[in-house]
Design a protein around this motif. Structure first.
Motif, PDB file in Angstrom:
ATOM      1  N   SER A 317     -31.681-156.384  38.445  1.00 26.42           N
ATOM      2  CA  SER A 317     -31.109-156.551  39.792  1.00 26.42           C
ATOM      3  C   SER A 317     -29.784-155.817  39.950  1.00 26.42           C
ATOM      4  O   SER A 317     -29.369-155.499  41.054  1.00 26.42           O
ATOM      5  N   GLU A 318     -29.132-155.514  38.826  1.00 24.11           N
ATOM      6  CA  GLU A 318     -27.837-154.818  38.903  1.00 24.11           C
ATOM      7  C   GLU A 318     -28.008-153.296  38.851  1.00 24.11           C
ATOM      8  O   GLU A 318     -27.035-152.556  38.912  1.00 24.11           O
ATOM      9  N   THR A 319     -29.238-152.830  38.690  1.00 29.43           N
ATOM     10  CA  THR A 319     -29.474-151.391  38.511  1.00 29.43           C
ATOM     11  C   THR A 319     -29.892-150.746  39.818  1.00 29.43           C
ATOM     12  O   THR A 319     -30.804-151.216  40.484  1.00 29.43           O
ATOM     13  N   LYS A 320     -29.218-149.656  40.154  1.00 26.82           N
ATOM     14  CA  LYS A 320     -29.595-148.934  41.366  1.00 26.82           C
ATOM     15  C   LYS A 320     -30.713-147.955  41.001  1.00 26.82           C
ATOM     16  O   LYS A 320     -30.532-147.101  40.125  1.00 26.82           O
ATOM     17  N   ILE A 321     -31.843-148.105  41.652  1.00 26.51           N
ATOM     18  CA  ILE A 321     -32.976-147.238  41.336  1.00 26.51           C
ATOM     19  C   ILE A 321     -33.224-146.303  42.517  1.00 26.51           C
ATOM     20  O   ILE A 321     -33.434-146.758  43.637  1.00 26.51           O
ATOM     21  N   GLU A 322     -33.149-144.984  42.241  1.00 21.67           N
ATOM     22  CA  GLU A 322     -33.259-144.015  43.343  1.00 21.67           C
ATOM     23  C   GLU A 322     -34.503-143.150  43.237  1.00 21.67           C
ATOM     24  O   GLU A 322     -34.933-142.799  42.133  1.00 21.67           O
ATOM     25  N   TRP A 323     -35.046-142.815  44.413  1.00 26.76           N
ATOM     26  CA  TRP A 323     -36.286-142.027  44.507  1.00 26.76           C
ATOM     27  C   TRP A 323     -36.052-140.833  45.410  1.00 26.76           C
ATOM     28  O   TRP A 323     -35.254-140.922  46.346  1.00 26.76           O
ATOM     29  N   ASN A 324     -36.768-139.735  45.171  1.00 31.21           N
ATOM     30  CA  ASN A 324     -36.673-138.603  46.097  1.00 31.21           C
ATOM     31  C   ASN A 324     -37.731-138.723  47.195  1.00 31.21           C
ATOM     32  O   ASN A 324     -38.617-139.579  47.135  1.00 31.21           O
ATOM     33  N   ASN A 325     -37.618-137.869  48.198  1.00 36.46           N
ATOM     34  CA  ASN A 325     -38.509-137.951  49.359  1.00 36.46           C
ATOM     35  C   ASN A 325     -39.713-137.026  49.270  1.00 36.46           C
ATOM     36  O   ASN A 325     -40.366-136.756  50.264  1.00 36.46           O
ATOM     37  N   LYS A 326     -39.975-136.498  48.106  1.00 38.07           N
ATOM     38  CA  LYS A 326     -41.091-135.565  47.964  1.00 38.07           C
ATOM     39  C   LYS A 326     -42.426-136.248  48.240  1.00 38.07           C
ATOM     40  O   LYS A 326     -42.572-137.456  48.049  1.00 38.07           O
ATOM     41  N   ALA A 327     -43.401-135.452  48.663  1.00 36.32           N
ATOM     42  CA  ALA A 327     -44.792-135.908  48.707  1.00 36.32           C
ATOM     43  C   ALA A 327     -45.433-135.368  47.436  1.00 36.32           C
ATOM     44  O   ALA A 327     -45.226-134.204  47.075  1.00 36.32           O
ATOM     45  N   VAL A 328     -46.164-136.204  46.726  1.00 39.89           N
ATOM     46  CA  VAL A 328     -46.746-135.784  45.448  1.00 39.89           C
ATOM     47  C   VAL A 328     -48.240-136.102  45.432  1.00 39.89           C
ATOM     48  O   VAL A 328     -48.655-137.181  45.866  1.00 39.89           O
ATOM     49  N   VAL A 329     -49.029-135.140  44.962  1.00 43.54           N
ATOM     50  CA  VAL A 329     -50.488-135.314  44.913  1.00 43.54           C
ATOM     51  C   VAL A 329     -50.975-134.971  43.499  1.00 43.54           C
ATOM     52  O   VAL A 329     -50.548-133.966  42.926  1.00 43.54           O
ATOM     53  N   CYS A 330     -51.852-135.822  42.975  1.00 46.21           N
ATOM     54  CA  CYS A 330     -52.467-135.545  41.666  1.00 46.21           C
ATOM     55  C   CYS A 330     -53.990-135.527  41.809  1.00 46.21           C
ATOM     56  O   CYS A 330     -54.573-136.488  42.307  1.00 46.21           O
ATOM     57  N   VAL A 331     -54.602-134.435  41.384  1.00 44.92           N
ATOM     58  CA  VAL A 331     -56.069-134.331  41.393  1.00 44.92           C
ATOM     59  C   VAL A 331     -56.546-134.370  39.942  1.00 44.92           C
ATOM     60  O   VAL A 331     -56.092-133.576  39.113  1.00 44.92           O
ATOM     61  N   VAL A 332     -57.437-135.310  39.654  1.00 40.95           N
ATOM     62  CA  VAL A 332     -57.937-135.453  38.283  1.00 40.95           C
ATOM     63  C   VAL A 332     -59.152-134.542  38.072  1.00 40.95           C
ATOM     64  O   VAL A 332     -60.055-134.501  38.915  1.00 40.95           O
ATOM     65  N   LEU A 333     -59.152-133.813  36.971  1.00 42.65           N
ATOM     66  CA  LEU A 333     -60.315-133.011  36.584  1.00 42.65           C
ATOM     67  C   LEU A 333     -61.055-133.786  35.500  1.00 42.65           C
ATOM     68  O   LEU A 333     -60.465-134.146  34.474  1.00 42.65           O
ATOM     69  N   VAL A 379     -60.009-135.530  32.057  1.00 39.82           N
ATOM     70  CA  VAL A 379     -59.534-134.488  31.139  1.00 39.82           C
ATOM     71  C   VAL A 379     -58.076-134.111  31.410  1.00 39.82           C
ATOM     72  O   VAL A 379     -57.237-134.127  30.513  1.00 39.82           O
ATOM     73  N   LEU A 380     -57.780-133.784  32.673  1.00 36.78           N
ATOM     74  CA  LEU A 380     -56.428-133.328  33.043  1.00 36.78           C
ATOM     75  C   LEU A 380     -56.104-133.835  34.434  1.00 36.78           C
ATOM     76  O   LEU A 380     -57.011-134.075  35.234  1.00 36.78           O
ATOM     77  N   GLY A 381     -54.831-133.929  34.744  1.00 33.94           N
ATOM     78  CA  GLY A 381     -54.397-134.199  36.116  1.00 33.94           C
ATOM     79  C   GLY A 381     -53.519-133.044  36.571  1.00 33.94           C
ATOM     80  O   GLY A 381     -52.638-132.609  35.829  1.00 33.94           O
ATOM     81  N   VAL A 382     -53.798-132.526  37.766  1.00 26.76           N
ATOM     82  CA  VAL A 382     -52.986-131.435  38.317  1.00 26.76           C
ATOM     83  C   VAL A 382     -52.106-132.039  39.413  1.00 26.76           C
ATOM     84  O   VAL A 382     -52.616-132.531  40.419  1.00 26.76           O
ATOM     85  N   THR A 383     -50.796-132.012  39.198  1.00 29.77           N
ATOM     86  CA  THR A 383     -49.870-132.681  40.111  1.00 29.77           C
ATOM     87  C   THR A 383     -48.965-131.678  40.813  1.00 29.77           C
ATOM     88  O   THR A 383     -48.348-130.830  40.167  1.00 29.77           O
TER      89      THR A 383
END
Ligand code: AMP
Ligand code: GLY
Length: 417
Positions: A317-333, A379-383
């Motif tokens: 609760s004392e930790t500030k957790i920050e995120w960016n505004n990117k859109a991210v997509v992962c396609v699994v092969l 097998v792989l994820g392409v992100t």
């Protein structure tokens, strides 16, 4: 710090990638790891369920912190065993891991703490199951109680389909003892959301939202898999839904964790269905999701090690957790045939030809005669990361084309709903 990551999939590759960015980390080990992870960490040949060996290794190598990727060691009680050896580890105790290890346990937990979920029956024999199914409305959801790598859940449109699924679980024992009990559940219509959360004994802090695509084929057709692709943020997860989920699902979950005395310092991942009547909990997972992690961790700006350290001291609760505004997509092969039978050992080409800002996380890969080959269903994820979802989708798919192996199978509709 010296860190040990337990696991060998895309989730663990992403974890190792993120941890490698921490100024607090100077050495990363991964047991057993994979060829992708081996590029950034030292892989050690210890199976994820060999808890005694993992303890021995951690002692010997003076590991400061262990992070467990998959559910199996957690359900086996790896956290209790590490803690009793005074080794630091992130994850739920064996008791808390039942939230994922038994669907029946988690459904009773949800009911006890007033967490909105689908109505259900639980049955211990095939005959009992048939009685329930004959009276049920359709579609219906039939679930093996125990762990089944995401494959023990069947959405059935008719009594005959449901009977066949019940047979697979209870008569053919497709999932072994995991099918000794079956949960039969009302089908919920809506849009799924994965909410991965950091949790300690005082707080539960959601990460950015994501959506998985569980079925093998486009248009959500075919059997369930471990997950064929993800994106973040999930468009249905509006501010309003987020607030409702916090109040009606996350906080009651934390209350349950505390009331049951679970001493849970780790990750809890809540699978939600956003229905017309509001959010409903589908399931708990006691770990990071795969491939959710591939799209969530690239959005984390805060040092993951700082978050883990705070969690161990119940100071999230004392930790500030920050995120960016990117859109991210992962396609699994995946390998052709997955989630059923598939062949291994197909040579993979092109992982180094992707664009500079593309992340290729390995799941089921191996090195054979000096070549990278397929070694698993996924097998792989392409992100891909971009400023908006459309661009992220197009970047991910144009790079998917650059990677080649015989039988390469993927969904063409990830994030396109
Ligand atoms: P579970 O492991 O219980 O989350 O189930 C795996 C997947 O099956 C979920 O991610 C959903 O796609 C689907 N599913 C599970 N339960 C239900 C339900 N009651 N209604 C509709 N879909 C469900
Ligand atoms: N992608 C779903 C899971 O990790 O269980």
């Amino acid at each position: 710090m010296r860190i040990l990551v337990v696991g060998s999939g895309g989730r663990e590759h992403t974890l190792a990638w993120k941890l490698a960015q921490s100024p607090n980390v100077y050495e990363i080990y991964c047991a057993p790891g994979n060829p992708g992870i081996a590029e950034i960490a030292s892989c050690v040949d210890i199976g994820v369920d060999n808890v005694a060996k993992l303890i021995e290794f951690s002692r010997e190598m003076k590991i400061d912190l262990t992070i467990v990727g998959p559910e199996i060691p957690l359900v086996l009680g790896i956290v209790d065993e590490f803690r009793s050896e005074k080794l630091k580890i992130i994850g739920p105790t064996k008791h808390a891991a039942q939230l994922e290890g038994s669907k029946s346990y988690s459904k009773h937990f949800m009911n006890k703490y007033n967490i909105s979920t689908a109505k259900f029956d639980e049955v211990n024999t095939f005959e009992e199951g048939m009685k329930v199914l004959k009276k049920h409305t359709y579609p219906v959801v039939v679930k093996a109680d125990g762990l089944a790598a995401g494959k023990g859940v069947f959405i059935c449109n008719s009594l005959s389909e449901a009977e066949a699924s019940l047979e697979t679980i209870m008569k053919d024992n497709a999932f072994g003892d995991a099918g000794n009990k079956v949960v039969i559940e009302e089908f919920l219509e809506g849009i799924e959301t994965s909410v991965l959360c950091f949790v300690d004994n005082d707080s539960i802090i959601p990460m950015v939202s994501s959506q998985d695509h569980k079925r093998i084929f486009d248009g959500d057709k075919g059997p369930n898999t471990g997950g064929m692709g993800t994106y973040s943020p999930n468009y249905v997860y509006t501010k309003e839904v987020e607030e409702q989920v916090e109040k009606e699902i996350l906080l009651p979950t934390l209350k349950g964790i505390k009331s049951e005395g679970m001493d849970y310092r780790g990750i809890i991942f809540i699978g939600l269905m956003i229905t017309k009547e509001g959010p409903r909990a589908l399931e708990y997972n006691v770990r990071l999701g795969d491939p959710e992690t591939q799209v969530v961790l690239p959005r984390l700006e805060t040092d993951l090690v700082e978050i883990f350290n705070a969690m161990l001291e119940n100071k999230l609760s004392e930790t500030k957790i920050e995120w960016n505004n990117k859109a991210v997509v992962c396609v699994v092969l995946a390998s052709k045939g997955y989630p059923d039978k598939y062949e291994k050992g197909k040579v993979i080409e092109g992982t180094n030809n992707v664009d500079d800002d593309i992340l290729v996380f390995h799941s089921g890969t191996a090195i054979k005669e000096g070549k990278l080959v397929t070694n698993g269903g996924r097998v792989l994820g392409v992100t891909a990361r971009a400023n908006d979802l459309k661009e992220a989708i197009s970047k991910a798919y144009s790079n998917v084309e650059k990677i080649k192996f015989e039988g390469k199978t993927f969904r063409t509709d990830i994030a396109k709903k």
